[in-house]
Design an enzyme around this catalytic site. Structure first.
Site, PDB file in Angstrom:
ATOM      1  N   SER A 151       0.839  -1.201   0.000  1.00 34.51           N
ATOM      2  CA  SER A 151       0.000   0.000   0.000  1.00 34.51           C
ATOM      3  C   SER A 151       0.878   1.257   0.000  1.00 34.51           C
ATOM      4  CB  SER A 151      -0.963  -0.063   1.192  1.00 34.51           C
ATOM      5  OG  SER A 151      -1.993   0.898   1.048  1.00 34.51           O
ATOM      6  N   ASP A 229     -10.177  -5.582  -3.338  1.00 40.79           N
ATOM      7  CA  ASP A 229      -9.596  -4.562  -2.454  1.00 40.79           C
ATOM      8  C   ASP A 229     -10.418  -3.279  -2.565  1.00 40.79           C
ATOM      9  OD1 ASP A 229      -8.020  -2.391  -1.544  1.00 40.79           O
ATOM     10  OD2 ASP A 229      -6.151  -3.442  -2.004  1.00 40.79           O
ATOM     11  N   HIS A 264      -7.351  -5.948   0.875  1.00 39.21           N
ATOM     12  CA  HIS A 264      -6.166  -5.118   1.129  1.00 39.21           C
ATOM     13  C   HIS A 264      -5.403  -5.585   2.375  1.00 39.21           C
ATOM     14  CE1 HIS A 264      -4.147  -1.363  -0.009  1.00 39.21           C
ATOM     15  NE2 HIS A 264      -4.035  -1.038   1.258  1.00 39.21           N
TER      16      HIS A 264
END
Lengths: 285, 285
Positions: A151, A229, A264
């Protein structure tokens, strides 16, 4: 500065060291974790740096990322820096989960009040590896380093690789923020750390922009993104923008995989951790 | 009672289901996690039940135990029950971390006020598997079940195996409380749930005592204990007592391994999770 060892934990045949040191870049104490695989004490091992995402400390991926299973097998150390200075006590530092503490975005802030402490680019690319190799030089090979992340940390891995040709042997990323200049997280962070009207500066920390100026032919990059996600769906990650820029720039070697249904979380990270260690191993071993 | 599915998470090629149902045993809602490996929808898979330790919920081992990597490969489902009723609101229920909520010890309490809700043995051995196989009978094979667990859950796995010949194909344990009648955790829990002066009842929930009366020749058991485990050093686990009883009873098949330097944490559990899945696979596949 020397490291204080807060814990030494046996795991996957090696040791996870929980370290802390005083950083001259951030002017704060910084926690960092180091996984040392089980190898002969006479042989130096390469290092894979894992940069974590928003809100994370060095602990999250150490506990839930499962890089150690594959790193143990390959004989690769894993270094987990923190995601920001802690305890700088700046106004508003802990008001948001996506800005300030836990959200350093791996840039050197130029804007007050952040610039005094939020020097994460210098910390991760220079101060931390120099300190680690000074202290663990008998075990770690400073000439063989790769970088990965999740991320915000995927953004960090990609941009630090592209900004520092030759420093890292390979790069990979899980659900990276691939075009931060064009997404809400990035606009907030870059606006705060680099200046709201400084879009030229933003571009120097944006993988999609940086790859356009890549001087080499190849970027040895593995990127995984989950199609389930929510941050991907909300347009925070924008891997397609990076793919388009890579294609238009004629850069080879970038593999982007879309993993059906994955979210995620660390359930996603841990599933593909072994692939990312193996990707790094191709260039480190 | 039917299950409510609170989350379905892609991980290691399969799905982790976060479930909840109303339990008639505990008279409370109970959370439970189920990992379904990636297999053909026409083929039923066996089930490994993982019983967690003190303070844990179904989430801890689902996130940090690393069973899914090996379970995915072997084609084995993993079922994670909770460690006690939650929210029964009994006086003192949440005063201690080693008694009451999060610390059910996998027994049916006979003492007031615990007996109304703390019926974890019935819940884990009967109600939960019956409900799971009723709801997921098209995916799971009720005839092939093994059991494992950590610490208090290792005690649970060993005792429920020994109390129910034929119900589980194999058993294993990580850092199990092996002789609870003789350690502070067990004395507190058994005293509270079964009665302070009821040592005969305690023996019916103590692996070291139960193995003395084992009618079969073999117990297919794998047990790992870390030599750096502070609870082992403090005499809470007492695996040597179990080893001695096994030897004196002439029971075969019990392998106890002492893992140098490993502690009591999920860093220990995750390191040996694959071994415990493979142990179960020998009897389930």
């Amino acid at each position: 500065m020397p490291f204080e060892t807060k814990a030494t934990i046996a795991t996957f045949g090696g040791k996870l060291l929980k370290l802390s040191h005083e950083s001259s870049s951030t002017k704060t104490p910084m926690d960092v974790n180091l996984y040392l695989p089980p190898v002969s004490k006479t042989k130096k091992v390469p290092v894979l740096i894992f940069l974590s995402g928003l809100t994370c400390t060095p602990q999250n991926c150490s506990e839930k990322g499962f890089f150690h299973a594959a790193a143990s097998e390959a004989g690769i150390a894993v270094l987990y820096p923190d995601t920001s200075p802690r305890g700088a006590d700046l106004p508003g530092e802990t008001d948001s989960w996506d800005f300030g503490a836990g959200a350093g975005f791996y840039v050197n802030a130029t804007q007050e009040p952040w610039s005094k402490h939020y020097q994460m680019e210098s910390y991760v690319t220079r101060e931390l590896p120099e300190a680690i190799f000074a202290e663990f030089g008998d075990r770690l090979d400073a000439a063989r380093v790769s970088i990965t992340g999740h991320s915000m940390g995927g953004h960090g891995a990609l941009t630090l690789f592209l900004k520092n040709p030759g420093k890292y042997r390979s790069v990979s990323a899980l659900a990276p923020i691939s075009n931060p200049s064009r997404c809400p997280w990035g606009e907030k962070a870059f606006g705060g750390y680099l200046g709201k009207d400084q879009r030229d500066e933003w571009a120097k920390h944006d993988a999609t922009e940086l790859v356009k100026g890549w001087a080499g032919k190849e970027v040895p990059a593995l990127i995984d993104v989950g199609t389930g996600d929510n941050f991907y769906k909300q347009g925070q990650l924008l891997p397609e923008n990076l793919e388009k820029a890579v294609k238009e720039a004629g850069v080879k070697g970038v593999e982007v995989r879309y993993q059906e249904d994955y979210d995620h979380s660390y359930f996603f990270i841990s599933t593909f951790a072994a692939d990312h260690v193996k990707h790094a191993a191709k260039y480190l071993l």
